[in-house]
Design a protein around this motif. Structure first.
Motif, PDB file in Angstrom:
ATOM      1  N   PHE A  69       0.713  -1.220   0.112  1.00  0.00           N
ATOM      2  CA  PHE A  69      -0.048  -0.126  -0.066  1.00  0.00           C
ATOM      3  C   PHE A  69       1.010   1.340  -0.040  1.00  0.00           C
ATOM      4  O   PHE A  69       1.992   1.162   0.399  1.00  0.00           O
ATOM      5  N   PRO A  70       0.278   2.432  -0.534  1.00  0.00           N
ATOM      6  CA  PRO A  70       1.332   3.651  -0.368  1.00  0.00           C
ATOM      7  C   PRO A  70       1.336   4.049   0.933  1.00  0.00           C
ATOM      8  O   PRO A  70       0.153   4.208   1.670  1.00  0.00           O
ATOM      9  N   MET A  71       2.503   4.645   1.398  1.00  0.00           N
ATOM     10  CA  MET A  71       2.727   5.418   2.583  1.00  0.00           C
ATOM     11  C   MET A  71       3.183   6.763   2.084  1.00  0.00           C
ATOM     12  O   MET A  71       3.872   6.962   1.279  1.00  0.00           O
ATOM     13  N   ARG A  72       2.342   7.695   2.900  1.00  0.00           N
ATOM     14  CA  ARG A  72       2.931   9.259   2.542  1.00  0.00           C
ATOM     15  C   ARG A  72       2.998   9.999   3.988  1.00  0.00           C
ATOM     16  O   ARG A  72       2.085   9.803   4.773  1.00  0.00           O
ATOM     17  N   LEU A  73       3.987  10.538   4.191  1.00  0.00           N
ATOM     18  CA  LEU A  73       4.108  11.394   5.376  1.00  0.00           C
ATOM     19  C   LEU A  73       4.131  12.889   5.027  1.00  0.00           C
ATOM     20  O   LEU A  73       4.350  13.331   3.857  1.00  0.00           O
ATOM     21  N   SER A  74       3.410  13.492   5.843  1.00  0.00           N
ATOM     22  CA  SER A  74       3.335  15.006   5.531  1.00  0.00           C
ATOM     23  C   SER A  74       3.138  15.740   6.782  1.00  0.00           C
ATOM     24  O   SER A  74       2.095  15.462   7.536  1.00  0.00           O
ATOM     25  N   GLY A  75       3.996  16.925   7.072  1.00  0.00           N
ATOM     26  CA  GLY A  75       3.664  17.560   8.267  1.00  0.00           C
ATOM     27  C   GLY A  75       3.884  16.899   9.531  1.00  0.00           C
ATOM     28  O   GLY A  75       4.114  16.027   9.777  1.00  0.00           O
ATOM     29  N   THR A  76       3.651  17.825  10.594  1.00  0.00           N
ATOM     30  CA  THR A  76       3.966  17.187  11.953  1.00  0.00           C
ATOM     31  C   THR A  76       2.450  17.516  12.720  1.00  0.00           C
ATOM     32  O   THR A  76       1.688  18.029  12.557  1.00  0.00           O
TER      33      THR A  76
END
Length: 194
Positions: A69-76
């Motif tokens: 599956f796609p993993m995306r991190l963004s921001g805190t």
């Protein structure tokens, strides 16, 4: 016979993993050098070392039922004031992480356990440091973005020196990464200058 402390997590791949680990150390988190950058599926759990074989067999089954599956991190984000943690948010892949951690901790399995807090997938970038360092971590990584196709997870053991070491990787049952799991152009990391 004795006990060992284990954890199960999704490793944040390179170059993202090293970059976030270096930043975590830079915020004064003394544990950073011994903790590979990750998204937790099973928090530190003490088990009898004779149970490791059964735990690995269980994780093989969990992985076989999983799919990339796609993993995306963004921001805190932060867990303050409840817990002294600043983290990078998982904005894509959170549902899959939640499903996986439930399977890992399933009541019928060898590592059934309750959690101290409700499950919330994230990547810790500061833990237990002073408020000023927490604020810096929160602000300096607010624009951070990373993405990758998640194809499995790993079992880790914490050594007597406090360092977490990978014991084994578990690849999801689907050998082919479906196109929807791939991040567009493997999106590059955006990190503001500091």
């Amino acid at each position: 016979m004795g006990t060992v402390t284990i954890g199960v997590s999704i490793a944040v791949p390179e170059p993202h993993g090293s970059l976030l680990q270096e930043r975590r150390a830079g915020f004064g988190d003394l544990a950073a050098s011994g903790i590979p950058t990750h998204v937790t599926l099973l928090p530190p759990t003490e088990v009898d070392d004779s149970a490791l074989h059964a735990i690995e067999a269980h994780l093989v089954e969990v992985a076989a039922a999983g799919r990339p599956f796609p993993m995306r991190l963004s921001g805190t984000g932060t867990f303050r004031p409840l817990s002294p943690v600043v983290f990078v948010r998982v904005v894509e892949g959170a549902e899959s992480c939640t499903w996986l951690q439930k399977q890992v901790r399933d009541a019928s399995g060898p590592v059934a356990r309750e959690l101290q807090f409700p499950y919330h997938p994230h990547v810790t970038v500061a833990h237990g440091v002073d408020d000023e360092a927490m604020d810096r971590a929160y602000g300096e990584l607010a624009g951070y973005v990373a993405a990758w196709p998640c194809t499995g997870f790993a079992l880790y053991e914490q050594g007597a020196d406090g360092v977490w070491r990978q014991l084994r990787e578990f690849v999801f049952g689907g050998a082919v990464v479906p196109p929807q799991a791939c991040a567009p152009a493997e999106r590059d990391t955006t990190l503001p200058a500091h």
